[in-house]
Design an enzyme around this catalytic site. Structure first.
Site, short mmCIF file in Angstrom:
data_model
loop_
_atom_site.label_atom_id
_atom_site.label_comp_id
_atom_site.label_asym_id
_atom_site.label_seq_id
_atom_site.Cartn_x
_atom_site.Cartn_y
_atom_site.Cartn_z
N ARG A 179 -2.52 2.87 4.54
CA ARG A 179 -2.24 1.54 4.04
C ARG A 179 -2.17 1.52 2.63
NH1 ARG A 179 -5.30 -3.90 4.68
NH2 ARG A 179 -3.74 -5.37 4.50
N HIS B 259 1.03 0.02 0.27
CA HIS B 259 0.95 -0.97 -0.57
C HIS B 259 1.04 -0.85 -2.10
CE1 HIS B 259 -1.25 -4.39 1.73
NE2 HIS B 259 -0.53 -3.55 2.81
N ASP B 260 0.92 0.57 -2.33
CA ASP B 260 1.29 1.06 -3.59
C ASP B 260 2.84 1.26 -3.79
OD1 ASP B 260 1.01 2.16 -6.22
OD2 ASP B 260 1.00 4.19 -5.39
N VAL C 7 5.06 -1.98 -3.76
CA VAL C 7 5.10 -3.02 -4.83
C VAL C 7 5.37 -2.32 -6.23
CG1 VAL C 7 3.62 -4.72 -6.21
CG2 VAL C 7 3.40 -4.45 -3.85
N GLY D 298 6.84 0.43 -6.98
CA GLY D 298 7.02 2.01 -6.58
C GLY D 298 5.84 2.62 -6.41
N SER E 27 -0.39 2.10 -9.12
CA SER E 27 -0.50 0.74 -9.70
C SER E 27 -1.61 -0.15 -9.02
CB SER E 27 0.86 -0.02 -10.09
OG SER E 27 1.50 -0.46 -8.72
N GLU F 299 -3.40 -5.95 -9.72
CA GLU F 299 -2.58 -6.11 -8.42
C GLU F 299 -3.17 -5.82 -6.99
OE1 GLU F 299 0.54 -2.58 -6.60
OE2 GLU F 299 0.82 -3.22 -8.50
N ASN G 197 -3.73 -7.69 -0.84
CA ASN G 197 -4.31 -6.48 -1.07
C ASN G 197 -5.99 -6.50 -0.92
OD1 ASN G 197 -2.07 -4.83 -1.53
ND2 ASN G 197 -2.08 -5.31 -3.57
N HIS H 4 0.98 1.38 12.23
CA HIS H 4 -0.02 0.51 12.91
C HIS H 4 -0.67 1.19 14.11
CE1 HIS H 4 1.26 -3.56 10.87
NE2 HIS H 4 0.76 -2.78 10.11
N ASP I 1 -3.52 -0.80 17.93
CA ASP I 1 -3.21 -0.22 18.93
C ASP I 1 -4.25 -0.21 19.98
OD1 ASP I 1 -2.18 1.70 20.88
OD2 ASP I 1 -1.63 3.21 19.25
#
Length: 358
Positions: free
Chosen positions: A76, A80-81, A84, A86, A90, A102, A108, A209, A255
């Site tokens: 994950r 998320h990196d 946002v 690229g 960050s 961020e 986040n 997921h 799941d």
């Protein structure tokens, strides 16, 4: 040429051609079919840090042996990196006195804090071996790939050579680029089309997921005040026991069939109306994605193939290469303009030869 020698020649030729086809197939299978961005390479660290990937995988085997749940957290983190600004690491940066980072933006806040610590631990180990030549962005990408593989999913090669970004995204930029779990398929397709993702990419990446957990606050609008009619009744009843109120702080697995194994059971959940988030279940409800989700539920190999292609594609979003960006001496802070940070980082690494907190 005699008939015997001709037959032998033909047989040998067939074997050579078959071998070449096999090598090409396995290379394509391992590396996916996505083109790679200029500056990235399949062999980027072969000469400057040949053991980088083996160091990371070896350490993650130990981590997951104690807590396999960390695999989902690392996967994950990579998502998320990349979504946002690229894949520039960050999301790893801490805030400062001048403002939040961020990682402090609402989407986040539920990233696992242990995932950040694991990435920094991996960085220390790799830099101790090779010096400061491997970026935090690459380490995050490798850790995500190994999280998939070590929890039962496909193994694949990664194009590497990313640099770490010098800045993090704002709160509004983060919100705008991370589709919430309450989005329906139309919202997700529209959002990810801006990143050149196809419906197949969207459905394949959603298969991440198949491992991990969801927070009650991310899906209780499907339970209260009125139950979502697309949700299986027994599944909903069990979720209400886990989340007795709409503001419960509890969590549950994403799941229900194989919570810690990377497989295609997530799509089987969708076919049985047991997808946790609206963004999950609507992939099976919406006619544009239903066939894709069904094909992945039936054919795990097909899911793995498309997941690899989409992950390699995602892993190249707005990457920094060459003279762009930097290679951080600490994944959570930019390199200082002076030598003090690099010096203090080296001293800290000597003092912390091992890392046991899991």
């Amino acid at each position: 040429m005699s008939s015997i020698s001709l037959s032998s020649f033909v047989s040998s030729l067939v074997l050579i051609i078959s071998a070449l086809i096999s090598v090409h197939f396995h290379q394509t299978e391992a590396q996916g079919t996505q083109p790679i961005v200029k500056g990235l390479s399949w062999t980027f660290y072969d000469s400057i840090c040949p053991n980088a990937e083996s160091i990371i995988r070896s350490r993650l085997r130990q981590v997951f042996r104690q807590d396999i749940g960390q695999a989902a957290g690392l996967l994950r983190l990579h998502f998320h990196d990349c979504f946002v600004q690229g894949c520039d690491g960050s999301v790893l940066l801490d805030g400062s006195a001048s403002g939040p980072s961020e990682k402090d933006a609402p989407p986040n806040l539920t990233l696992r804090q242990q995932a950040f610590r694991i990435i920094e631990d991996l960085r220390r180990r790799v830099h101790r071996e090779c010096g400061r030549v491997v970026s935090c962005a690459d380490i995050t990408a490798i850790a995500a790939r190994d999280s998939v593989f070590l929890s039962g999913g496909p193994d694949y090669d990664l194009p590497l050579g990313r640099k770490d970004g010098l800045n993090f995204a704002t709160r509004n930029e983060t919100l705008a680029n991370l589709p919430p779990p309450s989005f329906n398929t139309s919202g997700i397709l529209t959002s990810l089309a801006t990143k050149n993702f196809t419906p197949t990419d969207v459905v394949a990446l959603s298969g991440g997921h198949t491992i991990g957990i969801g927070h009650c606050t991310s899906f209780t609008e499907r339970l209260y005040p009125n139950q979502d009619p697309s949700m299986d009744k027994i599944f909903a009843k069990n979720l209400k026991n886990t989340c007795p109120t709409s503001n419960s702080t509890n969590t549950t697995v994403l799941d229900i069939r194989s919570a810690n194994k990377f497989d295609n059971k997530y799509y089987v959940d969708l076919m049985n109306r047991q997808g946790l988030f609206t963004s999950d279940q609507d992939l099976y409800t919406d006619r544009r994605t239903r066939g894709i989700a069904t094909s992945f539920a039936i054919n795990e190999s097909l899911f793995f193939e498309e997941f690899v292609n989409s992950m390699i594609k995602m892993g190249q979003l707005n990457v920094l290469t060459g003279t762009q960006g930097e290679i951080r001496a600490n994944c959570s802070v930019r390199n200082s303009a002076n030598y003090n940070l690099l010096l203090s980082s080296s001293v800290a690494e000597e003092e912390q030869e091992t890392w046991s907190e899991i």
